[in-house]
Structure formats: C-alpha cells, structure tokens
Write a protein that holds these residues in place. Structure first.
Motif, PDB file in Angstrom:
ATOM      1  N   ASN A 189       0.816  -1.217   0.000  1.00 50.81           N
ATOM      2  CA  ASN A 189       0.000   0.000   0.000  1.00 50.81           C
ATOM      3  C   ASN A 189       0.845   1.261   0.000  1.00 50.81           C
ATOM      4  N   PHE A 190       2.176   1.086  -0.093  1.00 51.43           N
ATOM      5  CA  PHE A 190       3.113   2.216  -0.189  1.00 51.43           C
ATOM      6  C   PHE A 190       2.927   3.215   0.948  1.00 51.43           C
ATOM      7  N   SER A 192       0.244   4.197   2.275  1.00 51.80           N
ATOM      8  CA  SER A 192      -0.952   5.024   2.143  1.00 51.80           C
ATOM      9  C   SER A 192      -2.100   4.413   2.941  1.00 51.80           C
TER      10      SER A 192
END
Length: 494
Positions: A189-190, A192
């Motif tokens: 989800n980097f 985020s």
C-alpha cells in the motif's frame, strides 16, 4: 397461507410499495457505485414506521430492481451500474454500438425476470434444504469455487494470449494490495492509509470500464455514440428467446446455487454463467461481439442470486451477500430473529416475502419493457454533452462507496490504466475478473490451509472442492487450446 400472502400483496398499498421499491431500485442500480445493498440501506429508515409486511415488500422491490437496473447503463454506456453487471458489458454494449440497444435491453429484461422468478421459486420450495448445502461450503470449497471462476480468464484473453495473460496477472497483483487476510499486516500500500483495505472494486470497475471510454470518446466529440437505434419491438423475438432459453435456465440454476453460498454474489455468478454459456454455445468465437446469449446468461444469473441469497439469511441468519446483510439488519430493527425460529414464529411474513420476491421480478420486467424506448434515448445524445454527465456519475459513484475522496483517485488511476490498455488492445475483462476473484481465492485458499494444518491434499479429498478443481482445469485447458487455435487461424499482424 396463500390467501394471507395475496391479502398482503394484492392490495393498493402492497402493489404500490412493490412498484415504488422496484422503480427506486432500478434508478439506484443504474447509477455507477450505488449497489443494491446501498439502495436498501439508504431507504431503510423510511420503513421504521411501516407495518413489517409492507416494509419487506418495499425492501424486496428495491433489491430485485437494483440488480436489474445495473444492466441498463452496462448496455447503453458500457458502465455497469453494479458489479453484478460487469459481465453484461462484454456483449451488451456491442449491441448498442451497432444500433440494437433496444434488442439487448429486451433480452436483458426478460432474462433478469426469468432468473429472478426461478430463484424465488427455489426460495419458496427448497429454502431449508438449500441452506444445509450452503453450510457444507468451508473455505476449501470456496477457494475451489474461486479457482473455477478464475479459470474463465482463458476464455477472455482473445486472439493474443500474451496480452490477456498480462491483464489477468496485473489484476491478480492489484488484488493483493491491502491487508494480508491471515496475518493482518498491510502490504503493497506504499504507506498510504487510503489503500489500507486495498482497491475498492466499484471505483476500479467504474474507472476501467466507464471512465476510460470517456477518454476514448473525446477523440470524436461531435459524433453521436450510435448513428441509429431502431426499436421495432420491446419483447425479444422468438428467435432470440429460442436461442436464450436454455442459457437462461442453466444460468438461473448457477445463480441460485452461488447465491446461497455466503460471501459470494452476483458478480461471481454472472461471470461463471457467461463462461458456461460460451462453453456450450455453437458460436463460441462470437461471444464478445454482441450475441443474445452473452446478455441473457449474466443477467439471468445475477438476478437469480437474489432468491438464492435470501435462503441462508432467512433459514440460518447468515446473509448470502451484502444486500441480504442489510436485509438481515432490517429484520433485527423490526424485532425479528432469523433462523429456524423465523419460519416457525413468522409464517405469515415468510410467505409475504416469498410473494414479494415474485411480484418484484414481475414488476421490473413490465416496467423495464415499458421504458425501453425511454432508456435508449440516452445513446442519441452527443458525446460532448454525455461525457460530462458520465464523468459526474463516475465521480459520485466512486465517492459514495465509502464517502471517501481517495476512491475517486483510485477510479481516475484505473481509468488511465484502462485507456492505455484499450489503446494497446489489451483486454480489460481478464483484469476485472482477477480483481473480483483474486482476493476471494487467496483468502479462502490460505484459510483452508490454516484450518487443515497446511495439508494441501484437503482440496483434492473433499468431493465438492475436487469437482470444482476438475471443472476449472478443464476450462483452463480448453480455453488455452481455443485461444491458440484462433491465433493460428487469424495471426496477429506485426
């Protein structure tokens, strides 16, 4: 009981509430992002002061109408109103492109009603028996069912297997974004928070299938979408009915059976039914170009899910899909307890619900056929007028899923991806199917392994699971062989 059912339904208030629910459901279902579950939830507060029978007559109308309503925009605008109508886009929009939107809408309406009535009949006759079947589906069987659904991808990859495989693989990778279903850790989800739960299906589908078409449409802004849309009749012709009737019957059974399995839904049923219709058809290679069976199969299946999903909800207190989960909440709000005691203590309401499901399916067929000529007027609007309207609907639909603007950005990102894929002639449907079933397959497969101490042999020793795996492998092999044969007959120029 039949007399009591008629007294509750065949009155001015009963008919009016059912018609109101169907009309509201059709409108909600046609709007991208507003699913049947959301429609029921939005209108649930107005049932608080109603008599219990009247409340469920209205809610059943909304449920059935919304599932059907998703096909309207799927056929006319290549924008599935609900995820359950995603498979309808494949052939439905092709009818509109060649000026036969009315024909596709007629087939869709009749098929939807057929599937809904078959499932309502199953609900009335076999509810306790089918509920026991639903309980036999452990994560092992659900994973095998998801594998069977994923095997359909090979029938969607077209004449260029490499491009189709890339689309499917990308869809599977994107389905991994979010929380690990076993360990509970966030992944891919980097960092985020917006992607903490992964990509929402509705914004992704709206972006890939609908918004991407807006970008393509800007290339020819002053042209009409379709030059002519002639509607000589609203009922399907005898030739179309004769062709579609076997498909409708098979798809209705598929939809009903899948509907009773908790955690599934109309989107899975519609793709599986579409694949089965293609598999038994004598014109397999014409699917995706606008054939009647390609519209009839997914619409009969996704509407058959309605009655099927009501079975475990009413008999076991286990909702079959998101919409029946809201319906279960409505039962609790009205002081009712689902399960075996529901049938024993509320026999009058049980038969009223049975009748309401029948009535809702009949009413949306009548209303849908009556409005066909009105629906198709949307395709005569010039693109420079229609495109902004579609953009607004897409943005609202994406936002309404979670009331979160991050979903709008997800929709826009997938729309750009869809546009690039369309320009590169990479099929979008394998990615959509992989997004739908990827999470289900991973979570149920891993959960099945955990419950059986890592013993993968359990997937091959349970009869239902083994049957799904065998059918899925056959589907995979035949799909690959069919694609290779088509590729040899019409090699891609290079």
């Amino acid at each position: 009981m039949f007399q009591i059912m008629c007294q509750n339904l065949l009155t001015f208030s009963g008919l009016s509430l059912s018609l109101l629910g169907v009309a509201a459901g059709m409108f909600i279902g046609a709007l991208p992002g507003l699913s049947a579950a959301m429609g029921i939830a939005l209108l649930l507060p107005i049932t608080y002061s109603m008599d219990t029978s009247n409340a469920f007559i209205l809610l059943c109308g909304i449920y059935c109408g919304a599932i059907y309503g998703g096909s309207i925009t799927a056929i006319l605008l290549r924008t599935p109103g609900t995820p359950a109508s995603g498979a309808t886009v494949l052939d439905g929009y092709e009818f509109t492109k060649r000026g036969e939107a009315g024909r596709a809408l007629g087939i869709s309406t009749v098929s939807s009603g057929f599937g809904g009535i078959v499932s309502a009949t199953a609900l009335m006759l076999f509810a306790p028996l089918l509920a026991e079947l639903a309980l036999s589906f452990t994560p092992v069987e659900k994973a095998a069912l998801a594998f069977f659904g994923l095997s359909i991808i090979t029938s969607m990859i077209g004449k260029d297997p490499l491009k189709g495989a890339v689309a499917a693989l990308l869809g599977m990778l994107l389905a991994l974004v979010g929380i690990d279903p076993i360990n509970g850790h966030a992944r891919f989800n980097f960092g985020s928070y917006a992607l903490f739960n992964g990509f929402e299906l509705v914004p992704a589908m709206v972006g890939l299938l609908a918004m991407s078409q807006v970008y393509l449409g800007t290339e020819t802004l002053n042209e009409k979408i379709v030059i002519q849309q002639k509607v000589k009749r609203v009922l399907p012709s005898w030739a179309d009915l004769k062709t579609c009737l076997p498909v409708m019957a098979i798809s209705s059974i598929i939809g009903t059976c899948i509907g009773i399995i908790p955690g599934t839904g109309g989107d899975i049923a519609s793709y599986i039914a579409y694949n089965e219709a293609r598999r038994i058809s004598k014109r397999k290679d014409q699917f995706g170009t606008g054939v009647p069976e390609g519209v009839a199969a997914p619409e009969a299946a996704n509407n058959a899910v309605t009655g099927g999903a009501m079975i475990p909800m009413m008999t076991l207190g286990i909702p079959g899909d998101a919409a029946t989960a809201v319906m279960l909440g409505a039962m609790m709000l009205h002081g009712l307890q689902a399960g075996t005691v529901f049938f024993r203590n509320n026999s009058e309401l049980v038969y009223t619900i049975f009748g309401a499901m029948f009535l809702a399916n009949i009413l949306f067929v009548v209303l849908g056929l009556f409005c066909v000529r009105i629906f198709i007027k949307v395709v005569s609007v010039r693109k420079w007028i229609l495109n902004p309207i579609i953009i607004v609907l897409c943005v609202i639909g994406a936002f309404c899923v979670n009331n979160n603007f991050a979903d709008v950005w997800v929709m826009l990102a997938f729309s750009l991806l869809g546009y690039v894929m369309e320009k590169a002639k990479i099929p979008v449907s394998p990615m959509v199917l992989a997004l739908i079933l990827g999470k289900t397959f991973e979570s149920q497969f891993r959960l099945g392994l955990v419950m059986n101490y890592g013993n993968i042999a359990v997937f091959f020793t349970r009869p239902i699971s083994l049957a799904f795996i065998i059918v899925g492998m056959v589907s995979l092999i035949f799909g690959i062989l069919r694609s290779r044969r088509a590729n040899r007959e019409q090699p891609i120029s290079g």
